[in-house]
Design a protein around this motif. Sequence first.
Motif, mmCIF file in Angstrom:
data_model
loop_
_atom_site.group_PDB
_atom_site.id
_atom_site.type_symbol
_atom_site.label_atom_id
_atom_site.label_comp_id
_atom_site.label_asym_id
_atom_site.label_seq_id
_atom_site.Cartn_x
_atom_site.Cartn_y
_atom_site.Cartn_z
ATOM 1 N N ARG A 290 87.819 -58.567 48.566
ATOM 2 C CA ARG A 290 88.593 -59.175 47.480
ATOM 3 C C ARG A 290 87.717 -59.642 46.313
ATOM 4 O O ARG A 290 88.134 -59.557 45.158
ATOM 5 N N LEU A 291 86.527 -60.161 46.607
ATOM 6 C CA LEU A 291 85.694 -60.752 45.561
ATOM 7 C C LEU A 291 84.402 -59.993 45.308
ATOM 8 O O LEU A 291 83.703 -60.287 44.335
ATOM 9 N N ASP A 292 84.083 -59.042 46.176
ATOM 10 C CA ASP A 292 82.817 -58.323 46.087
ATOM 11 C C ASP A 292 81.632 -59.296 46.100
ATOM 12 O O ASP A 292 80.670 -59.154 45.338
ATOM 13 N N LYS A 293 81.725 -60.287 46.966
ATOM 14 C CA LYS A 293 80.678 -61.306 47.093
ATOM 15 C C LYS A 293 80.316 -61.489 48.561
ATOM 16 O O LYS A 293 81.093 -61.178 49.463
ATOM 17 N N ASP A 294 79.118 -62.032 48.757
ATOM 18 C CA ASP A 294 78.655 -62.326 50.106
ATOM 19 C C ASP A 294 78.890 -63.801 50.399
ATOM 20 O O ASP A 294 78.721 -64.651 49.504
ATOM 21 N N VAL A 295 79.279 -64.107 51.609
ATOM 22 C CA VAL A 295 79.487 -65.495 52.008
ATOM 23 C C VAL A 295 78.893 -65.685 53.398
ATOM 24 O O VAL A 295 78.982 -64.789 54.247
ATOM 25 N N GLN A 296 78.240 -66.819 53.605
ATOM 26 C CA GLN A 296 77.586 -67.112 54.871
ATOM 27 C C GLN A 296 78.005 -68.488 55.367
ATOM 28 O O GLN A 296 78.256 -69.395 54.573
ATOM 29 N N TRP A 297 78.060 -68.605 56.678
ATOM 30 C CA TRP A 297 78.366 -69.891 57.320
ATOM 31 C C TRP A 297 77.087 -70.375 57.987
ATOM 32 O O TRP A 297 76.642 -69.814 58.989
ATOM 33 N N ALA A 298 76.503 -71.425 57.426
ATOM 34 C CA ALA A 298 75.240 -71.960 57.946
ATOM 35 C C ALA A 298 75.526 -72.931 59.080
ATOM 36 O O ALA A 298 75.913 -74.074 58.849
ATOM 37 N N ARG A 299 75.302 -72.458 60.313
ATOM 38 C CA ARG A 299 75.551 -73.292 61.484
ATOM 39 C C ARG A 299 74.268 -73.757 62.161
ATOM 40 O O ARG A 299 74.316 -74.395 63.211
ATOM 41 N N SER A 300 73.135 -73.440 61.569
ATOM 42 C CA SER A 300 71.854 -73.870 62.130
ATOM 43 C C SER A 300 70.881 -74.129 60.985
ATOM 44 O O SER A 300 71.112 -73.709 59.838
ATOM 45 N N ASP A 301 69.789 -74.797 61.297
ATOM 46 C CA ASP A 301 68.780 -75.077 60.275
ATOM 47 C C ASP A 301 68.154 -73.794 59.745
ATOM 48 O O ASP A 301 67.842 -73.691 58.551
ATOM 49 N N ALA A 302 67.976 -72.805 60.629
ATOM 50 C CA ALA A 302 67.386 -71.536 60.187
ATOM 51 C C ALA A 302 68.308 -70.822 59.193
ATOM 52 O O ALA A 302 67.854 -70.314 58.161
ATOM 53 N N GLU A 303 69.610 -70.792 59.488
ATOM 54 C CA GLU A 303 70.561 -70.154 58.572
ATOM 55 C C GLU A 303 70.637 -70.916 57.258
ATOM 56 O O GLU A 303 70.754 -70.314 56.189
#
Length: 479
Positions: A47-60
């Motif tokens: 829909r947006l041609d974008k990347d999205v990430q869910w940071a669930r750890s300190d490394a992410e």
Amino acid sequence: MTSALSLLPMRRGKLLVATVGILGLAGCATFSDDGGFGRVEQTTRERLDKDVQWARSDAERSTLQARVGELLANPLTADDAIQLALYNNRGLQAAFFDLGIGEAELVQAGRLPNPHFSMLRASKPENGIREYKIEQALTFNIFALITMPLAVEVEKRKFAQAQQLAVIDVARLAAEARQAYYTALAAEESVRYLRKVRQAAEAGAELARRMALVGNFSKLRQTREQAFYADAALNLARSEQSAIAARERLARVLGLPDRNAIRLPERLPDLPKTIDELPGVEQAALDKRLDLQAIRLETEALAKNLGLSKATRFINVLEVGPARVLEGARDSGYKKGYEISFELPIFDWGGSKVAKAESIYMQAVERAGESAINARSEVREAYHAYRTNYDIARHYRDEVIPLNKRISDENMLRYNGMLIGVFDLLADARTQIGSVNSYIETLRDFWIARGDLEMAMIGKPSLNASARATIAVTGRADH
């Protein structure tokens, strides 16, 4: 639990095997590797041609911060600002944990409640011998197993709705980032232009003061030049304040603690040569809007919940399990059997529970109809604003600005030919101030309207709060 199950006699081995099998099936409900976020990622790309990430750890989180640093290294484009917000906005990251909550409720719905163990121990001396009464029972909520498929289906639909709402959160933030970006960019472009205006006004006021001192300029004309300079300085101060406020808003949306970390281009993007024609825009919105899909899932979940409420109308607890009783001397041995317990519908026949579920369902149906009507209106309004702002900005670009430039060129020729004076030239420059500022504003409004149209095709941002409130009210039926 093993010691309790050992209370069963050998002749009830089949019941033991069945019970263990039931517990094994209930234990199959597990958490997914991505917490359901893969669907959010995929829909965001589509829909947006974008990347999205869910940071669930300190490394992410560290990985996201590295990407944020790369984006901040160069002047931001609108796409960069949106991507930065999707990476760095803490509110969006907090919203993603609704997926974790929804998945936990889904897994919980697929597991049986823990068995209940009860024990009664009493004793008293009788004829020099201590008599005992010991009752032990291990019971399982069998009715929860019967209603488990319905409960799991309800939670599946609610979890799917949570995924849709997460995508709407992403789209809402993208729209806010786009609007904040163009507002900040236009505000800073206006500041740069008004600084030039103030410099010109200051030079005109100083020239008028000197000419008035030698008697070549009237007090009235000098006062007019001073008033213009005062207005120019005041307008610049207001514009600078607006630019700071716009930059602060952009910093908040991007999740940045310092507004000075943002580097913006010198000017707004040019108006595109052509406008996007969108035939069938209303039907496309009805088919693709995520908020309507979320409402559809909510209504289906409520329908399933209504079925669960009817299933549990008379009996919502039915527990069965092995029991043993000892009465008499401690070494007299146990009497073995089973215990059944359930709720008797004497005072509450479940009518109020079913009536509540039916009212909530019909309420959702009516709201779904309202949302569909509103969606058609919202997308029409957004498309009209997009077209109108394009036409206005193009009119300024192709008609108003060129006309003022031709007038300015003609006056410059007259000034060079000594047909007009410097103050006539300055007076002509003043008339251009309004048109230039208006063009900056209309160009900003066009790019914002374009983003609003994209958002109107995806979903209504303000729906999230009401949808989540409905989820909290309806909840998962007890079983």
